[in-house]
Design a protein around this motif. Sequence first.
Motif, mmCIF file in Angstrom:
data_model
loop_
_atom_site.group_PDB
_atom_site.id
_atom_site.type_symbol
_atom_site.label_atom_id
_atom_site.label_comp_id
_atom_site.label_asym_id
_atom_site.label_seq_id
_atom_site.Cartn_x
_atom_site.Cartn_y
_atom_site.Cartn_z
ATOM 1 N N PHE A 154 -3.270 12.750 -6.997
ATOM 2 C CA PHE A 154 -2.827 11.769 -6.006
ATOM 3 C C PHE A 154 -3.003 10.371 -6.553
ATOM 4 O O PHE A 154 -3.846 10.140 -7.407
ATOM 5 C CB PHE A 154 -3.699 11.839 -4.750
ATOM 6 N N GLU A 183 1.754 11.782 -3.999
ATOM 7 C CA GLU A 183 1.290 12.908 -4.784
ATOM 8 C C GLU A 183 1.867 12.727 -6.183
ATOM 9 O O GLU A 183 2.957 12.176 -6.339
ATOM 10 C CB GLU A 183 1.825 14.194 -4.162
ATOM 11 N N LEU A 193 1.401 15.775 2.648
ATOM 12 C CA LEU A 193 0.342 15.244 1.805
ATOM 13 C C LEU A 193 -0.994 15.902 2.177
ATOM 14 O O LEU A 193 -1.769 16.309 1.327
ATOM 15 C CB LEU A 193 0.258 13.737 2.037
ATOM 16 N N PRO A 240 0.828 -1.210 0.000
ATOM 17 C CA PRO A 240 0.000 0.000 0.000
ATOM 18 C C PRO A 240 0.857 1.252 0.000
ATOM 19 O O PRO A 240 1.818 1.346 0.758
ATOM 20 C CB PRO A 240 -0.786 -0.108 1.298
ATOM 21 N N LEU A 241 0.531 2.164 -0.835
ATOM 22 C CA LEU A 241 1.352 3.359 -0.990
ATOM 23 C C LEU A 241 0.473 4.536 -1.355
ATOM 24 O O LEU A 241 -0.533 4.394 -2.037
ATOM 25 C CB LEU A 241 2.376 3.102 -2.101
ATOM 26 N N LEU A 242 0.875 5.690 -0.858
ATOM 27 C CA LEU A 242 0.118 6.894 -1.129
ATOM 28 C C LEU A 242 1.098 7.941 -1.634
ATOM 29 O O LEU A 242 2.127 8.167 -1.004
ATOM 30 C CB LEU A 242 -0.521 7.367 0.175
ATOM 31 N N ASP A 286 -1.890 0.318 6.343
ATOM 32 C CA ASP A 286 -0.701 1.106 6.601
ATOM 33 C C ASP A 286 -0.007 1.398 5.279
ATOM 34 O O ASP A 286 0.524 0.507 4.635
ATOM 35 C CB ASP A 286 0.227 0.334 7.538
ATOM 36 N N TYR A 287 -0.033 2.651 4.916
ATOM 37 C CA TYR A 287 0.534 2.997 3.622
ATOM 38 C C TYR A 287 2.019 3.315 3.734
ATOM 39 O O TYR A 287 2.503 3.717 4.785
ATOM 40 C CB TYR A 287 -0.138 4.250 3.064
ATOM 41 N N LEU A 345 -3.700 17.982 0.099
ATOM 42 C CA LEU A 345 -4.964 17.261 -0.038
ATOM 43 C C LEU A 345 -6.160 18.095 0.424
ATOM 44 O O LEU A 345 -7.190 18.139 -0.239
ATOM 45 C CB LEU A 345 -4.879 15.976 0.787
ATOM 46 N N LEU A 362 -9.657 8.904 0.744
ATOM 47 C CA LEU A 362 -8.233 9.200 0.858
ATOM 48 C C LEU A 362 -7.970 10.082 2.078
ATOM 49 O O LEU A 362 -7.070 9.813 2.876
ATOM 50 C CB LEU A 362 -7.801 9.930 -0.413
ATOM 51 N N SER A 384 -8.249 8.212 5.346
ATOM 52 C CA SER A 384 -7.136 7.359 5.718
ATOM 53 C C SER A 384 -5.909 8.189 6.089
ATOM 54 O O SER A 384 -5.111 7.773 6.926
ATOM 55 C CB SER A 384 -6.831 6.352 4.618
ATOM 56 N N VAL A 385 -5.767 9.355 5.506
ATOM 57 C CA VAL A 385 -4.607 10.184 5.873
ATOM 58 C C VAL A 385 -4.816 10.834 7.233
ATOM 59 O O VAL A 385 -3.919 10.830 8.076
ATOM 60 C CB VAL A 385 -4.335 11.273 4.808
ATOM 61 N N TYR A 413 4.493 6.089 2.500
ATOM 62 C CA TYR A 413 4.306 7.442 2.001
ATOM 63 C C TYR A 413 5.507 7.861 1.200
ATOM 64 O O TYR A 413 6.634 7.661 1.619
ATOM 65 C CB TYR A 413 4.093 8.422 3.152
#
Lengths: 141, 284
Positions: free
Chosen positions: A72, A49, B212, A45-47, B202-203, B216, B52, B55-56, B205
């Motif tokens: 995003f 920009e 972010l 899982p990745l987030l 769990d991302y 956002l 989104l 979750s952030v 980043y």
Amino acid sequence: MADVIATEIRLDIVTPDHLVAHDSVSGVTLPGKTGYLGILPGHAPLLTELAPGKLTYMRDGLPHGVCVTWGFAEVLPDRVIVLVQTAERAEEIDVERAERAKQRAEDRLKRFADPQIDMERAHEALRRALARLETARHLQG
Amino acid sequence: MATLLDLRRRIRSVKSTQQITRAMKMVAAARLRGAQERIFNARPYANQMQALLQSVTARTEFRAHPLLAERPVEKVLLVLVTADRGLCGAFNTNLTRAAQNYFSEQADKQVSVIAVGRKGRDYLHRRGTPPLSEHVGIFTRLQYKQAQAVAQQIVEAYSTQAVDAVDFLYNEFKSILTQRVRVERYLPIKPLEPAAGEALIDYLYEQPAAELLNSLLPRYVETQVYRALLESQAAELAAKMTAMDTATNNAAEMIDSLTLYMNRVRQAAITREIIEVVSGAAAT
């Protein structure tokens, strides 16, 4: 874990106006803010920009290109969600218009002494134009 | 008594009005379809954006962010979203009435207004409280860019602490027959709690979560504004369609009763003429 790793990812590209893509793909390359990211099925899982650039993916063995501007991306093992301001498929890009925009932005940047010009805006315009041109070329090349 | 000629003229004029209202109804119906489609198209983006953000915010010290910080409300900013044009029933009147209520409710606070739509601007000018700024004539070709402009303005006002809260007053599109006036607080952003039972992922980043969040949140406001504008546009067209439908029916009714009356007048004239001829013949 005995999870079977999928061989395909579901890719959604959405903009405020419409859904650009809703496909099953075997791999995606995203224009991340800090550089291009290659995503294959089963990615952690990745987030991130996104910066203006070329998003490419493979579907049915054929490459597809989409030019995206700021946005995003959320990456999950079996899913990639791309939220972007604008997205154009490579075949939809108006190359002439992009060329003109690039020219205009470059002219602006040359006159950096002129206080009337918003440098940051010109830079961004240039980046967008370049992203478009690159995506369009990708399709031809 | 109205003469035959007058009545004919009158009927003709009502007929041409009816033609216009009918055409307006058709146009509104066609544009409404487009507007509804746009609401539909904007939905996935808005939903994903919300997910989104959830979750952030769930894993950052988000309270610290200026757009989420709540402070005692002394100055409020109202964004009044009306239509650009009239002839859409009670659409604008309902809004101005709601604005009136809003003003009296917030009487102890300092209220400034941003007008979206010509009717709202005109109302504010009449009231003697000119708006801070106005966005007029955007509904004929509504684009995301315009929502962005409004959003940027309110985000700036809020983060520079020029105002302590931002409310939106607009018509929500419930169905073709009903619109509902809504007041919503857009800033500060209410923290979004993740839905119960939803496991948090769990991302990784690419950049710090706070950064972010920084980019956002303004986007989130933009999508909210865009949604309000789309809703208002669809509601306006629906109201216009219903109003024009009623007008067309009323015109038909009027034509009917005028025609009936005209026939009576004509009948009376004929009868009178016959009597004149007959009595003339009898006299000789």
